[in-house]
Design a protein around this motif. Structure first.
Motif, PDB file in Angstrom:
ATOM      1  N   CYS A 235       0.847  -1.186   0.000  1.00 16.29           N
ATOM      2  CA  CYS A 235       0.000   0.000   0.000  1.00 16.29           C
ATOM      3  C   CYS A 235       0.885   1.240   0.000  1.00 16.29           C
ATOM      4  O   CYS A 235       2.108   1.147   0.011  1.00 16.29           O
ATOM      5  N   GLY A 236       0.268   2.402  -0.037  1.00 16.17           N
ATOM      6  CA  GLY A 236       1.031   3.633  -0.097  1.00 16.17           C
ATOM      7  C   GLY A 236       1.148   4.162  -1.522  1.00 16.17           C
ATOM      8  O   GLY A 236       0.728   3.514  -2.490  1.00 16.17           O
ATOM      9  N   PRO A 237       1.740   5.355  -1.684  1.00 15.50           N
ATOM     10  CA  PRO A 237       1.779   6.032  -2.994  1.00 15.50           C
ATOM     11  C   PRO A 237       2.427   5.224  -4.112  1.00 15.50           C
ATOM     12  O   PRO A 237       1.900   5.172  -5.225  1.00 15.50           O
ATOM     13  N   ILE A 238       3.574   4.582  -3.829  1.00 14.79           N
ATOM     14  CA  ILE A 238       4.256   3.844  -4.898  1.00 14.79           C
ATOM     15  C   ILE A 238       3.417   2.662  -5.352  1.00 14.79           C
ATOM     16  O   ILE A 238       3.298   2.385  -6.556  1.00 14.79           O
ATOM     17  N   ALA A 239       2.810   1.957  -4.396  1.00 13.38           N
ATOM     18  CA  ALA A 239       2.028   0.764  -4.733  1.00 13.38           C
ATOM     19  C   ALA A 239       0.903   1.090  -5.695  1.00 13.38           C
ATOM     20  O   ALA A 239       0.539   0.263  -6.539  1.00 13.38           O
ATOM     21  N   GLY A 240       0.350   2.301  -5.592  1.00 15.42           N
ATOM     22  CA  GLY A 240      -0.737   2.697  -6.476  1.00 15.42           C
ATOM     23  C   GLY A 240      -0.324   2.775  -7.936  1.00 15.42           C
ATOM     24  O   GLY A 240      -1.182   2.716  -8.825  1.00 15.42           O
ATOM     25  N   TYR A 241       0.981   2.910  -8.201  1.00 11.29           N
ATOM     26  CA  TYR A 241       1.462   3.017  -9.584  1.00 11.29           C
ATOM     27  C   TYR A 241       1.932   1.671 -10.151  1.00 11.29           C
ATOM     28  O   TYR A 241       2.213   1.580 -11.347  1.00 11.29           O
ATOM     29  N   LEU A 242       2.043   0.648  -9.307  1.00 14.32           N
ATOM     30  CA  LEU A 242       2.526  -0.638  -9.792  1.00 14.32           C
ATOM     31  C   LEU A 242       1.448  -1.323 -10.625  1.00 14.32           C
ATOM     32  O   LEU A 242       0.298  -1.429 -10.200  1.00 14.32           O
ATOM     33  N   ASP A 243       1.829  -1.799 -11.811  1.00 10.19           N
ATOM     34  CA  ASP A 243       0.863  -2.502 -12.644  1.00 10.19           C
ATOM     35  C   ASP A 243       0.950  -4.006 -12.397  1.00 10.19           C
ATOM     36  O   ASP A 243       1.798  -4.486 -11.628  1.00 10.19           O
ATOM     37  N   ASP A 244       0.085  -4.764 -13.037  1.00 10.54           N
ATOM     38  CA  ASP A 244       0.043  -6.206 -12.814  1.00 10.54           C
ATOM     39  C   ASP A 244       1.354  -6.880 -13.193  1.00 10.54           C
ATOM     40  O   ASP A 244       1.776  -7.847 -12.545  1.00 10.54           O
ATOM     41  N   ALA A 245       2.012  -6.371 -14.230  1.00 12.02           N
ATOM     42  CA  ALA A 245       3.275  -6.976 -14.665  1.00 12.02           C
ATOM     43  C   ALA A 245       4.351  -6.799 -13.606  1.00 12.02           C
ATOM     44  O   ALA A 245       5.157  -7.707 -13.351  1.00 12.02           O
ATOM     45  N   GLU A 246       4.375  -5.641 -12.977  1.00 11.02           N
ATOM     46  CA  GLU A 246       5.385  -5.401 -11.937  1.00 11.02           C
ATOM     47  C   GLU A 246       5.092  -6.207 -10.677  1.00 11.02           C
ATOM     48  O   GLU A 246       6.013  -6.688 -10.012  1.00 11.02           O
ATOM     49  N   ILE A 247       3.813  -6.382 -10.346  1.00 10.38           N
ATOM     50  CA  ILE A 247       3.452  -7.248  -9.220  1.00 10.38           C
ATOM     51  C   ILE A 247       3.899  -8.683  -9.529  1.00 10.38           C
ATOM     52  O   ILE A 247       4.444  -9.389  -8.665  1.00 10.38           O
ATOM     53  N   ALA A 248       3.696  -9.117 -10.764  1.00  9.42           N
ATOM     54  CA  ALA A 248       4.113 -10.462 -11.171  1.00  9.42           C
ATOM     55  C   ALA A 248       5.632 -10.605 -11.092  1.00  9.42           C
ATOM     56  O   ALA A 248       6.150 -11.658 -10.688  1.00  9.42           O
TER      57      ALA A 248
END
Length: 302
Positions: A235-248
């Motif tokens: 969570c937090g500001p950076i997490a809001g910009y992460l897309d599905d590919a980066e989470i993967a």
């Protein structure tokens, strides 16, 4: 439907019987949020004011919160109490005295550590998260651990990733807080939206910084899984910009480390990495939910 006798009466829980206030104090504003007994936000106030460790500020902050409660009452909503977020680590030299603010507010006042408030909001939105680690990703890294549905303050941000690495504010070196705070992504004077906008265009230096950032965070998550086999919520500001590919990518980096292969008996599936709610004022909402949760527990509804 009636079968000929007396018509049945249907009862439902009155979600607006009470509301709870949640308050977060930032460097330049005070944010007050009210939620009903379902956790839905019913009202919010944003007041611009510079936070200072002075008696006059404590009084003004209390008046702002009290005025918000009075406005809710005037609209027919009955406040249960106020949840106030406080930082995990208080530096007596420059931190606010939250106890003095709370003393000027009509009771009851509940104090909730800031990152526990983030975690509580995540758990409320995902009740199945009985055990999880919440990482706040922003100018600083913060953490909380949810165990059996209850959030606890963590210090995962000061996990040492690189012995002898850059100095951290905690006094140690090479901490997660050093390698994954927003200044490791955005260049000096660059905003997070600006960084991710340029990253989207494929600029090589931004891609390299993002790769290093993902490697560091994936390393930390793998370390977490050596001792706590649970989902990790970002969570937090950076997490809001992460897309599905980066989470993967994070999932792959974490899973590739040998330490991440440990599994407790009867655990089904691999721990997931989840993008959280990423609400800007999630801590205020979580502080209000702490008040709601305590009230529902008294009613026997939790």
């Amino acid at each position: 439907a009636s079968t000929g006798g007396r018509r049945p009466a249907t009862y439902s829980f009155n979600m607006r019987r009470h509301v709870a206030l949640g308050v977060t104090i930032r460097s330049t504003e005070i944010v007050c949020i009210a939620v009903d007994l379902s956790g839905a936000i019913v009202d919010q106030w944003h007041t611009t004011i510079a936070a200072r460790a002075e008696a006059i500020f404590y009084q003004r902050a209390a008046h702002i919160i009290e005025d918000f409660a009075h406005a809710l009452s005037a609209n027919g909503l009955t406040p249960l109490g106020t949840g106030l977020t406080v930082p995990a680590h208080v530096n007596a030299a420059n931190s606010l005295d939250y106890e003095r603010i709370g003393a000027n507010i009509a009771p009851p006042v509940t104090f909730t550590e800031r990152y526990c408030a983030y975690a509580l909001a995540e758990h409320w939105a995902r009740p199945h998260l009985h055990d999880a680690v919440c990482l706040f990703l922003g100018n600083h890294i913060g953490s909380a651990v949810i165990v059996n549905g209850t959030p606890h303050t963590g210090a995962i941000e000061h996990m040492q990733l690189v012995p002898g690495g850059p100095q951290c504010e905690c006094g140690s070196t090479g901490c997660l807080n050093v390698y994954c705070a927003s200044n490791r992504l955005a260049e000096e004077g660059e905003s997070l939206p600006g960084f991710f906008g340029v990253l989207e265009q494929g600029e090589i230096h931004h891609r390299e910084r993002m790769r290093a950032w993902l490697e560091s965070l994936g390393h930390a998550i793998a370390n977490v899984h050596t001792v706590f086999d649970a989902d990790v919520v970002l969570c937090g500001p950076i997490a809001g910009y992460l897309d599905d590919a980066e989470i993967a990518q994070l999932q792959q980096i974490s899973a590739a480390r040998p330490t991440a292969a440990r599994r407790i008996p009867n655990y089904s599936g691999s721990p997931r990495i989840i993008r959280g709610l990423c609400d800007k004022y999630q801590d205020a909402t979580g502080a209000a939910l702490a008040v709601v949760q305590a009230h529902l527990a008294v009613l026997g509804c939790v």
